[in-house]
Each structure stands twice: as structure tokens, then as C-alpha cells.
Design an enzyme around this catalytic site. Sequence first.
Site, mmCIF file in Angstrom:
data_model
loop_
_atom_site.group_PDB
_atom_site.id
_atom_site.type_symbol
_atom_site.label_atom_id
_atom_site.label_comp_id
_atom_site.label_asym_id
_atom_site.label_seq_id
_atom_site.Cartn_x
_atom_site.Cartn_y
_atom_site.Cartn_z
ATOM 1 N N TYR A 42 0.832 -1.216 0.000
ATOM 2 C CA TYR A 42 0.000 0.000 0.000
ATOM 3 C C TYR A 42 0.866 1.266 0.000
ATOM 4 O O TYR A 42 0.343 2.373 -0.168
ATOM 5 C CB TYR A 42 -0.941 0.042 1.210
ATOM 6 C CG TYR A 42 -1.899 -1.120 1.340
ATOM 7 C CD1 TYR A 42 -2.091 -2.032 0.310
ATOM 8 C CD2 TYR A 42 -2.623 -1.318 2.516
ATOM 9 C CE1 TYR A 42 -2.958 -3.104 0.443
ATOM 10 C CE2 TYR A 42 -3.497 -2.375 2.651
ATOM 11 C CZ TYR A 42 -3.653 -3.275 1.617
ATOM 12 O OH TYR A 42 -4.525 -4.330 1.766
ATOM 13 N N LEU A 183 -17.320 -3.451 2.676
ATOM 14 C CA LEU A 183 -18.428 -2.636 2.137
ATOM 15 C C LEU A 183 -18.556 -2.900 0.630
ATOM 16 O O LEU A 183 -19.205 -2.120 -0.082
ATOM 17 C CB LEU A 183 -18.169 -1.147 2.392
ATOM 18 C CG LEU A 183 -17.799 -0.784 3.839
ATOM 19 C CD1 LEU A 183 -17.533 0.714 3.968
ATOM 20 C CD2 LEU A 183 -18.898 -1.225 4.801
#
Length: 268
Positions: A42, A183
Site C-alpha cells: 500500500y 463494504l
Amino acid sequence: MPDSIPRLGIGTWQNTDPEACANAVATALDAGYRHVDTAQAYHNEEHVGEGLARADVDIEDVFVATKLHPRTTGLSHDDVIEGAQESCDRLGVDQIDLLYVHWPTGDYEPAETLPAYDELVERGLVDRVGLSNFTPELLDEAKSHLDAPITAHQVEMHPLLQQRELREYAREDDHWLVAYSPLARGEVFDVPEVEAVAEKHGVSEAQVSLAWLLTKENVAAIPKATSEAHVRDNYAALNLDLDPEDVERIDAIDREERLVEIDGAPWL
Ligand code: NAP
């Protein structure tokens, strides 16, 4: 139940802006989160470390998880040993609470990679070992090369990809299934069953998706959020009690929509 981990964590993938990332992590910790998920791939471990330093919490009380990647850093024995130290330095911690193998691809070699993870545990640089994006067959193989127990298996999981087989495996093996993209990267806002339950309780679809995940034994979730409003909205899922019929309604969604894919993913 396996040894406890905080069941709601803050995800940080694509949160690469130094200030936004540090701020999201610090805001989450101040709101009550005690689990932070990052990865070398990341390219934000320093910013996560800045957030950890900035928050008004004792770093010892925060569960910090990161991942070593087959391409970004490599998963050879030496890459693993050096990579873990580099992660500690960037995060500003003496020990990584949970170190995952990010993907079982590229130069992942179970007989070489996993003993290096055991070595890190023996040295005290890593507290627990995790795997990510494995299949049941690859988990079986990994277990035959690891002395440390698998604490967590991190996979994509949300109402559109319910991971029934890996959940069962996790229960039997007594490890956590950590739901990434919980989500569905925003897709849960357009799932009719989730929308209906959200409307019934007067809460967001994000909260419903997270509360549904947390009704599952052995499941933790790491939603990514950048703004304070999103960080706090997601944390409120811990206080949302879904009714049994709400859970059944979402359980019954029969869709298999995977949103995160890379070349060489083991299920391809
Ligand atoms: P996600 O958590 O399912 O969704 C994140 C998206 O939802 C962002 O655009 C975020 O916006 C938005 N959001 C968050 N809370 C919201 C709310 N309450 N209301 C409305 N929108 C909201 O997706 P993800 O980032 O893919 O997954 C979460 C974490 O899992 C990652 O950050 C990473 O730590 C981990 N992960 C791991 C792997 C792996 O291979 N192991 C793969 C993917 C992800 P804002 O950012 O603008 O708030």
C-alpha cells in the site's frame, strides 16, 4: 474461539496521501478502533505509523497488522526477514502484531516463506502469523509448513461474496476470517436487501454490512474510511443489533461478486 483480535479494524488500501492517511488512522484510534490494517504494497506504512504516533492511545493497545507481498518486497526467506524489520521501522513499532502473506503467488514458496515467518515469531519481531487470499487447499499446504498457528486468514467478504466454505474452514481450524472490502468497495449501498435493512433501522448500508459480518463467528472486518464521518459511521456498527430476520435476509443473497483480483490469484 481463537485468541482474540479486535473485530473491527480500519483499512488503509489506496489511502496514500500522507496527511489523509495519518489523519484517518489517528481519527479511527481516537474514535475507539484498536486494529489497523496496512501492507507494504500500500506504500503507506510510514503514514500509518504517523497516525499511530499522533493518536491519543498507547501503541501497546493497538493491534497492528501488515502484509508482505510476493512482488513488492518478495517472499524469499531473506526478503521476509528484512521486510518485517522494514515494516516495523516504517510503522514505528517494536513488534508487528499480525504479519500476513499478502498473496500466495509470485515467489511464495511455502517451504521457504513460512519457516521465515516462524523465525520472525521466534525472534519476537512478529507476534502472530496471517495468510491472505488463500484457498482451502493452500491453507492445508501452509499448515504443513508452519509451526505457528494461523491466527487470521484475510479474504474479500461482504454480502455479495459470503465465503461460506472459508468460514467453515476458519471455524474448524479455529482462526479468524478477516473480511476485506467489507463494504464491497461501496457496492453495498446498492444491494436491495441491505438497503431495506438499513432503512428499517435508520442506519447506513455500511453499518448493516459490517453488523451482518460481525454476526458471524470468527469473522472480523476492516472497512477503509478516510473521512471522520465514514470512520465514525462504520464504528457505530458495533452497536447495531440486527434482528434474526435481517441476518437471514442478507444470508440468503445468492451472488458471488468478487471485486479484488490480481494476475495469478489462486482461484483463477
Ligand atoms: P471497503 O472497505 O469495502 O470500501 C471502502 C470504500 O467505502 C471507500 O471508498 C470509502 O470511502 C467508502 N466508505 C467507507 N465507509 C463509508 C461509509 N460509512 N459510508 C459511505 N462510504 C464509505 O474497501 P477496501 O478498501 O477494498 O477494503 C478495506 C480494507 O481491506 C483495505 O483498505 C485494506 O486494508 C484491506 N484489503 C486487503 C486486501 C488483501 O488482498 N488482503 C485487498 C483489498 C483490501 P472513503 O475512503 O472516502 O471514506
